[in-house]
Every structure is written in structure tokens, then in C-alpha cells.
Design a protein around this motif. Structure first.
Motif, PDB file in Angstrom:
ATOM      1  N   ASP A   8      -3.350 -25.047 -13.970  1.00 16.38           N
ATOM      2  CA  ASP A   8      -3.854 -25.093 -15.342  1.00 16.38           C
ATOM      3  C   ASP A   8      -2.787 -24.664 -16.344  1.00 16.38           C
ATOM      4  OD1 ASP A   8      -6.302 -25.903 -14.369  1.00 16.38           O
ATOM      5  OD2 ASP A   8      -7.139 -23.869 -14.320  1.00 16.38           O
ATOM      6  N   TRP A   9      -1.773 -23.938 -15.882  1.00 22.31           N
ATOM      7  CA  TRP A   9      -0.736 -23.428 -16.772  1.00 22.31           C
ATOM      8  C   TRP A   9       0.475 -24.358 -16.833  1.00 22.31           C
ATOM      9  CZ3 TRP A   9      -2.129 -19.232 -19.551  1.00 22.31           C
ATOM     10  CH2 TRP A   9      -3.195 -18.468 -19.069  1.00 22.31           C
ATOM     11  N   ILE A  10       0.454 -25.446 -16.072  1.00 24.96           N
ATOM     12  CA  ILE A  10       1.580 -26.364 -16.030  1.00 24.96           C
ATOM     13  C   ILE A  10       1.364 -27.489 -17.052  1.00 24.96           C
ATOM     14  CG2 ILE A  10       2.964 -27.903 -14.590  1.00 24.96           C
ATOM     15  CD1 ILE A  10       3.125 -25.009 -13.734  1.00 24.96           C
ATOM     16  N   ARG A  11       2.328 -27.668 -17.934  1.00 26.41           N
ATOM     17  CA  ARG A  11       2.195 -28.708 -18.955  1.00 26.41           C
ATOM     18  C   ARG A  11       2.349 -30.110 -18.372  1.00 26.41           C
ATOM     19  NH1 ARG A  11       5.631 -26.504 -24.225  1.00 26.41           N
ATOM     20  NH2 ARG A  11       4.342 -24.640 -24.647  1.00 26.41           N
ATOM     21  N   LEU A  12       3.311 -30.278 -17.492  1.00 26.21           N
ATOM     22  CA  LEU A  12       3.568 -31.597 -16.935  1.00 26.21           C
ATOM     23  C   LEU A  12       2.378 -32.063 -16.103  1.00 26.21           C
ATOM     24  CD1 LEU A  12       5.537 -33.955 -16.311  1.00 26.21           C
ATOM     25  CD2 LEU A  12       6.336 -32.623 -14.348  1.00 26.21           C
ATOM     26  N   GLN A  13       1.899 -33.259 -16.369  1.00 20.58           N
ATOM     27  CA  GLN A  13       0.843 -33.884 -15.592  1.00 20.58           C
ATOM     28  C   GLN A  13       1.478 -34.966 -14.714  1.00 20.58           C
ATOM     29  OE1 GLN A  13      -2.677 -32.898 -15.859  1.00 20.58           O
ATOM     30  NE2 GLN A  13      -1.416 -31.222 -16.645  1.00 20.58           N
ATOM     31  N   PRO A  14       1.719 -34.676 -13.444  1.00 23.46           N
ATOM     32  CA  PRO A  14       2.479 -35.611 -12.596  1.00 23.46           C
ATOM     33  C   PRO A  14       1.788 -36.961 -12.453  1.00 23.46           C
ATOM     34  CG  PRO A  14       2.248 -33.454 -11.553  1.00 23.46           C
ATOM     35  CD  PRO A  14       1.334 -33.462 -12.717  1.00 23.46           C
ATOM     36  N   SER A  15       2.570 -38.001 -12.534  1.00 21.66           N
ATOM     37  CA  SER A  15       2.076 -39.344 -12.244  1.00 21.66           C
ATOM     38  C   SER A  15       2.419 -39.757 -10.818  1.00 21.66           C
ATOM     39  CB  SER A  15       2.649 -40.354 -13.243  1.00 21.66           C
ATOM     40  OG  SER A  15       4.064 -40.328 -13.222  1.00 21.66           O
ATOM     41  N   GLN A  16       3.341 -39.033 -10.179  1.00 21.23           N
ATOM     42  CA  GLN A  16       3.647 -39.183  -8.758  1.00 21.23           C
ATOM     43  C   GLN A  16       3.796 -37.774  -8.181  1.00 21.23           C
ATOM     44  OE1 GLN A  16       6.145 -40.651 -10.948  1.00 21.23           O
ATOM     45  NE2 GLN A  16       4.965 -42.513 -11.173  1.00 21.23           N
ATOM     46  N   TRP A  17       3.178 -37.539  -7.028  1.00 23.12           N
ATOM     47  CA  TRP A  17       3.232 -36.200  -6.459  1.00 23.12           C
ATOM     48  C   TRP A  17       3.122 -36.287  -4.941  1.00 23.12           C
ATOM     49  CZ3 TRP A  17      -1.725 -35.121  -4.427  1.00 23.12           C
ATOM     50  CH2 TRP A  17      -2.762 -35.907  -4.945  1.00 23.12           C
ATOM     51  N   MET A  18       3.588 -35.213  -4.285  1.00 17.55           N
ATOM     52  CA  MET A  18       3.624 -35.187  -2.823  1.00 17.55           C
ATOM     53  C   MET A  18       2.961 -33.919  -2.293  1.00 17.55           C
ATOM     54  SD  MET A  18       5.660 -33.729  -0.068  1.00 17.55           S
ATOM     55  CE  MET A  18       7.447 -33.778  -0.319  1.00 17.55           C
ATOM     56  N   VAL A  19       2.158 -34.086  -1.238  1.00 22.66           N
ATOM     57  CA  VAL A  19       1.499 -32.968  -0.558  1.00 22.66           C
ATOM     58  C   VAL A  19       2.115 -32.831   0.826  1.00 22.66           C
ATOM     59  CG1 VAL A  19      -0.657 -32.052   0.346  1.00 22.66           C
ATOM     60  CG2 VAL A  19      -0.648 -33.290  -1.809  1.00 22.66           C
ATOM     61  N   TRP A  20       2.450 -31.601   1.188  1.00 25.50           N
ATOM     62  CA  TRP A  20       3.106 -31.291   2.459  1.00 25.50           C
ATOM     63  C   TRP A  20       2.069 -30.785   3.452  1.00 25.50           C
ATOM     64  CZ3 TRP A  20       8.143 -31.671   4.166  1.00 25.50           C
ATOM     65  CH2 TRP A  20       8.504 -30.894   5.269  1.00 25.50           C
ATOM     66  N   GLU A  21       1.886 -31.469   4.563  1.00 21.19           N
ATOM     67  CA  GLU A  21       1.009 -31.064   5.671  1.00 21.19           C
ATOM     68  C   GLU A  21      -0.390 -30.616   5.183  1.00 21.19           C
ATOM     69  OE1 GLU A  21       1.463 -31.753   8.570  1.00 21.19           O
ATOM     70  OE2 GLU A  21       3.479 -31.398   9.323  1.00 21.19           O
ATOM     71  N   PRO A  22      -1.204 -31.534   4.660  1.00 20.50           N
ATOM     72  CA  PRO A  22      -2.494 -31.133   4.095  1.00 20.50           C
ATOM     73  C   PRO A  22      -3.536 -30.693   5.112  1.00 20.50           C
ATOM     74  CG  PRO A  22      -2.275 -33.510   4.068  1.00 20.50           C
ATOM     75  CD  PRO A  22      -0.941 -32.973   4.490  1.00 20.50           C
ATOM     76  N   LEU A  23      -3.432 -31.149   6.389  1.00 22.19           N
ATOM     77  CA  LEU A  23      -4.469 -30.760   7.347  1.00 22.19           C
ATOM     78  C   LEU A  23      -4.468 -29.263   7.592  1.00 22.19           C
ATOM     79  CD1 LEU A  23      -4.677 -33.558  10.050  1.00 22.19           C
ATOM     80  CD2 LEU A  23      -5.804 -33.356   7.837  1.00 22.19           C
TER      81      LEU A  23
END
Length: 290
Positions: A21-36
């Protein structure tokens, strides 16, 4: 590999998500590392938060990870209503792409999200360098991991029994900040908190530990333990374990949170440097000169 994230991982992911909520940038591309292992509910929350973007999922087990995450999303359609339909749409390619570790293209993402995974990586500095390479300029990394005070109560039980350490040596918060700088990140922000869990019995504590992972200490016992060892451990926990006022066994976890950005590359300067006008324009735009 477990098909569900441990409760602690989901809770830490939820707390880390609040920091977005404190991050201004709203990513249009993003990566998640090992979500399981890093929080499946958090992954779905990210899909809802950044629903218009392209999501990359990096994992050691691409096929199983995709199957589990798709199944969890489809199962939630009825309960979530329109939100569930939105999640399902986000899984339709090319909105979400599951790849093996290192499979995210260089410069393809504006955010890397990694929850409670770095402490089990054999070469965490290489992982940080990969995250840096995957990010675009001004993109950021958000991660959490376990710190040195994790399992302190359990280590004291093992010490009292003269047994080898039950945990690996976790990295200190300040060392993570240094490693971020070495990997090329800028403006690292590190903080930590302690989460203490209470267990009604030694058996319940051991069940939680099995779900959380394994002991990666080099000096751990080389073989598997039998029933006699388990009985001795349960007795040791009952006798030497630290308890709350109601007699419940206590086990603490130090959770470290890290955030850093990828800065524009610096122009290499010699004693005398000639820079073309086009290269200067690219540098002012935040791009590396050709």
C-alpha cells in the motif's frame, strides 16, 4: 513438495502484502518466486491487486505449481463470485506464465515478490543477482526470510540435551542489506519482527516444524531418526521447552523484510571520457548507453 503453504508463510505473506500500500509504482509486469511455499493466498491477492498486468511465476516445479495454483483459483470461483471469475481470467495466457527458476526474461518485470524462500537457497547471492537482472530500471523487490533468532527456544532444548543444532545459521538483517547492494540494488530498506507461536503439546510443535521445512545445518545428523529418537525429543521438549503462562510451548520466528529498487546503470568513466549526444540522452532517460 507440499501442495499448500504453511500457515506461517501465508501469514507473513499477508503482512508483506500490506506494505505494498505504501509503494507508488503499480507494476504492469511482476514476478512471484516459489508461490507454493511462499503463500498461495498471497499470490491470488497479487493477481487481484495488479490484475491488468503480466505475471511470471518462477519455481523448481513448473508443472505442479501451475496445476495447484489453477486448481486453487478455480475452487474459489463460487466463494469469490466476480472476484473468482476475475482470478480465472488472469490465469488465461499470456496473463500468467509459469517458468522454471531463472526463466523470467531479463528486464521483464517491475516487481519481484519472494516470501520466506531465501533462507533455503544454497546460493542466495546468485538469486539476488537474478532478481536484479529480471527487473526493469526503477523496478523493486519485496522479500521476506527467516532471521537468526528463529527457533531459539528449540536450539536451547537441543543444547541442553547435547544434540547437534536443529536449525541452520540464518543470515542477519544487515547482511541481507549488504548483499542487496552487492547485487546492484539501491535504497535497501530492511526491518524485522518476531512472531511467537504457542503449541498445546510437543506433538503439535513437531507437526508445525515438519510443515515449515527441514534443518539445513551442515552439522545435522547424517541419517534418519527412528521412533526412539522421536520419543526422546518429545520428552526433551516437555522437560526443557519454554512455556507460556498456560503451559503451552513457545517457539519464536524472526521474520526479516527487505525492499530495494533497481537503479539506472551508472555510466563508466575513465580519466578522460567522450560521450556522444545520443548516449547522453539515453543516460538522462535512465537507459544504459549502447
Amino acid at each position: 513438495m507440499a501442495a499448500q503453504s504453511p500457515w506461517l508463510h501465508e501469514e507473513v505473506a499477508r503482512r508483506m502484502g500490506e506494505r505494498l500500500d505504501w509503494i507508488r509504482l503499480q507494476p504492469s509486469q511482476w514476478m512471484v518466486w516459489e508461490p507454493l511455499r511462499g503463500g498461495q493466498q498471497a499470490h491470488q491477492d497479487l493477481l487481484l491487486r495488479y490484475g491488468k498486468g503480466q505475471a511470471w511465476v518462477e519455481t523448481r516445479h513448473p508443472a505442479k505449481t501451475e496445476a495447484v495454483l489453477r486448481s486453487a483459483t478455480e475452487a474459489g470461483h463460487g466463494a469469490l463470485g466476480r472476484l473468482g471469475d476475475k482470478l480465472g481470467a488472469m490465469w488465461r495466457k499470456p496473463r500468467t506464465t509459469v517458468v522454471g527458476l531463472g526463466g523470467t526474461p531479463a528486464g521483464a518485470t517491475q516487481m519481484v515478490w519472494a516470501n520466506l524462500g531465501l533462507q533455503v537457497e544454497p546460493d542466495p547471492q546468485a538469486v539476488l543477482r537474478h532478481w536484479h537482472a529480471a527487473l526493469a530500471v526503477d523496478g523493486f523487490v519485496m522479500f521476506s526470510c527467516l532471521g537468526p533468532d528463529t527457533g531459539a527456544e528449540l536450539r536451547r532444548v537441543y543444547q541442553a540435551m547435547g544434540w547437534p543444532t536443529p536449525t541452520q545459521a540464518f543470515t542477519d538483517m544487515h547482511d541481507w542489506g549488504d548483499m542487496l547492494i552487492e547485487a546492484g540494488f539501491a535504497e535497501p530498506v530492511m526491518d524485522m519482527e518476531r512472531i511467537t507461536l504457542s503449541f498445546a503439546s510437543p506433538e503439535r510443535l513437531l507437526q508445525e516444524l515438519r510443515e515449515l521445512g527441514r534443518n539445513l545445518a551442515p552439522g545435522r545428523a547424517p541419517g534418519l531418526h527412528g521412533r526412539a529418537w522421536r520419543a526422546a525429543l518429545l520428552q526433551a521438549l516437555a522437560q526443557h521447552g519454554e512455556t507460556e503462562g498456560d503451559g503451552a510451548l513457545r517457539l519464536s520466528f524472526e521474520v526479516i523484510y527487505g525492499h530495494a529498487v533497481k537503479p539506472a546503470p551508472r555510466m563508466k568513466l575513465a580519466a578522460e571520457t567522450n560521450i556522444s549526444l545520443d548516449a547522453m540522452r539515453q543516460a538522462l532517460r535512465g537507459k544504459a548507453p549502447d
